[in-house]
Design a protein around this motif. Sequence first.
Motif, PDB file in Angstrom:
ATOM      1  N   GLU A 115      64.778  48.497  17.469  1.00 27.78           N
ATOM      2  CA  GLU A 115      65.863  47.721  18.066  1.00 27.78           C
ATOM      3  C   GLU A 115      67.049  47.598  17.111  1.00 27.78           C
ATOM      4  O   GLU A 115      66.899  47.160  15.965  1.00 27.78           O
ATOM      5  N   TYR A 116      68.220  47.993  17.584  1.00 22.66           N
ATOM      6  CA  TYR A 116      69.466  47.854  16.828  1.00 22.66           C
ATOM      7  C   TYR A 116      70.243  46.656  17.360  1.00 22.66           C
ATOM      8  O   TYR A 116      70.397  46.494  18.578  1.00 22.66           O
ATOM      9  N   VAL A 117      70.729  45.833  16.429  1.00 24.91           N
ATOM     10  CA  VAL A 117      71.511  44.643  16.788  1.00 24.91           C
ATOM     11  C   VAL A 117      72.744  44.568  15.894  1.00 24.91           C
ATOM     12  O   VAL A 117      72.773  45.149  14.805  1.00 24.91           O
ATOM     13  N   PRO A 118      73.788  43.856  16.327  1.00 24.00           N
ATOM     14  CA  PRO A 118      74.927  43.622  15.438  1.00 24.00           C
ATOM     15  C   PRO A 118      74.553  42.555  14.388  1.00 24.00           C
ATOM     16  O   PRO A 118      74.069  41.478  14.736  1.00 24.00           O
ATOM     17  N   TYR A 128      79.606  37.375  20.439  1.00 22.80           N
ATOM     18  CA  TYR A 128      78.947  38.605  20.843  1.00 22.80           C
ATOM     19  C   TYR A 128      77.757  38.257  21.740  1.00 22.80           C
ATOM     20  O   TYR A 128      76.629  38.065  21.289  1.00 22.80           O
ATOM     21  N   GLY A 129      78.043  38.137  23.020  1.00 20.14           N
ATOM     22  CA  GLY A 129      76.970  37.844  23.966  1.00 20.14           C
ATOM     23  C   GLY A 129      76.472  39.069  24.692  1.00 20.14           C
ATOM     24  O   GLY A 129      75.442  39.034  25.356  1.00 20.14           O
ATOM     25  N   SER A 130      77.208  40.183  24.562  1.00 21.52           N
ATOM     26  CA  SER A 130      76.819  41.423  25.216  1.00 21.52           C
ATOM     27  C   SER A 130      77.425  42.585  24.443  1.00 21.52           C
ATOM     28  O   SER A 130      78.285  42.404  23.571  1.00 21.52           O
ATOM     29  N   ILE A 183      76.105  47.585  12.927  1.00 18.86           N
ATOM     30  CA  ILE A 183      74.995  47.943  13.807  1.00 18.86           C
ATOM     31  C   ILE A 183      73.837  48.390  12.921  1.00 18.86           C
ATOM     32  O   ILE A 183      73.948  49.374  12.183  1.00 18.86           O
ATOM     33  N   ALA A 184      72.736  47.663  12.963  1.00 15.79           N
ATOM     34  CA  ALA A 184      71.609  47.965  12.083  1.00 15.79           C
ATOM     35  C   ALA A 184      70.302  47.571  12.766  1.00 15.79           C
ATOM     36  O   ALA A 184      70.281  46.678  13.623  1.00 15.79           O
ATOM     37  N   PRO A 185      69.192  48.209  12.388  1.00 16.05           N
ATOM     38  CA  PRO A 185      67.899  47.848  12.976  1.00 16.05           C
ATOM     39  C   PRO A 185      67.506  46.420  12.619  1.00 16.05           C
ATOM     40  O   PRO A 185      67.841  45.919  11.537  1.00 16.05           O
ATOM     41  N   ARG A 186      66.789  45.791  13.512  1.00 14.14           N
ATOM     42  CA  ARG A 186      66.362  44.413  13.240  1.00 14.14           C
ATOM     43  C   ARG A 186      65.386  44.372  12.062  1.00 14.14           C
ATOM     44  O   ARG A 186      65.526  43.567  11.146  1.00 14.14           O
ATOM     45  N   TYR A 187      64.354  45.241  12.068  1.00 13.89           N
ATOM     46  CA  TYR A 187      63.348  45.222  11.006  1.00 13.89           C
ATOM     47  C   TYR A 187      63.918  45.701   9.677  1.00 13.89           C
ATOM     48  O   TYR A 187      63.875  45.006   8.665  1.00 13.89           O
ATOM     49  N   PRO A 204      71.430  38.435  11.878  1.00 15.18           N
ATOM     50  CA  PRO A 204      71.471  39.255  13.087  1.00 15.18           C
ATOM     51  C   PRO A 204      71.895  38.424  14.288  1.00 15.18           C
ATOM     52  O   PRO A 204      71.643  37.217  14.348  1.00 15.18           O
ATOM     53  N   THR A 205      72.549  39.036  15.242  1.00 15.04           N
ATOM     54  CA  THR A 205      72.827  38.390  16.516  1.00 15.04           C
ATOM     55  C   THR A 205      71.684  38.708  17.481  1.00 15.04           C
ATOM     56  O   THR A 205      70.778  39.470  17.156  1.00 15.04           O
ATOM     57  N   GLU A 206      71.719  38.143  18.642  1.00 13.08           N
ATOM     58  CA  GLU A 206      70.655  38.360  19.621  1.00 13.08           C
ATOM     59  C   GLU A 206      70.984  39.472  20.606  1.00 13.08           C
ATOM     60  O   GLU A 206      70.229  39.704  21.545  1.00 13.08           O
TER      61      GLU A 206
END
Length: 270
Positions: A115-118, A128-130, A183-187, A204-206
């Motif tokens: 999973e990639y998140v901002p 950043y909601g979407s 933009i980076a992976p969550r883990y 991280p954002t959601e």
Amino acid sequence: MSWTARSLACLALLPSLALAGGSCERLVATASPDAPPFAWRDPAEPGRLIGASIDILSQVSGELGVKIDVLYTGRRSQALEEARSGRVDLLADAVLNEQDLTRLDYVYPPLAYNEYVPWVRQGANPAYGSLADLAGAQGIVSGKARLTPAFQAFAATHLKLTVAESLSQALRRLAQGEAQYAIAPRYAGAAAVEALGLTGQLVPTEVSVDRPGIYLAIAQDSACNDGWLRGQLAKKMTELAASGGIQAILQRNAERWKLQQQAAGATAKP
């Protein structure tokens, strides 16, 4: 002799041995050397690949009674080519690519989703909601990120992204204010943030902007590629995912990579 040359020489000594029953007593596998927490080179033994994909493959093959030899075969593109050509039987961290469907058989379900998140600076309060909310903001992403074609197409049209050499560089540049988000992976992102000493500064954002699956993929030209192997791998992957075992392996390897990065940083300091 380089590690790559030595590993490739080993390939000639480790042929795939198909059994009469359709199963295989030995499989040769490889993976990307720069995709933590799924696969990366062991700093203590650069000719060795470690990571969640390797651990999962080793566990599953052990339950099947099949020996696995995991070889470092070079850069990500080289590892992929070894699998495409059938010189190795398995790619342990494949990303689904339409072009490779004619040369690789992907095992379902995927061993994990990356999973990639901002990521943003703490206190920046971005709205950043979407994914669409990122449009107009300056972002950054590692050139080594393995993103889906759909996200890459969206980003090329709608996002302002500069490319960093690595995940660590992308996060450092975010912390220094050179971008509004990364933009980076969550883990891997969480492990890198802690290893870089940026805990509390970057969060991280959601918003999940991309979620490529990470698969075991069998070379179609492998002598071991048969219905028995594909079916058994799929069965074992399904059982492991249902038991929560994959999540535990991912978390363990994210922590492993983080500690190695911290140790490398400490060694590099004068």
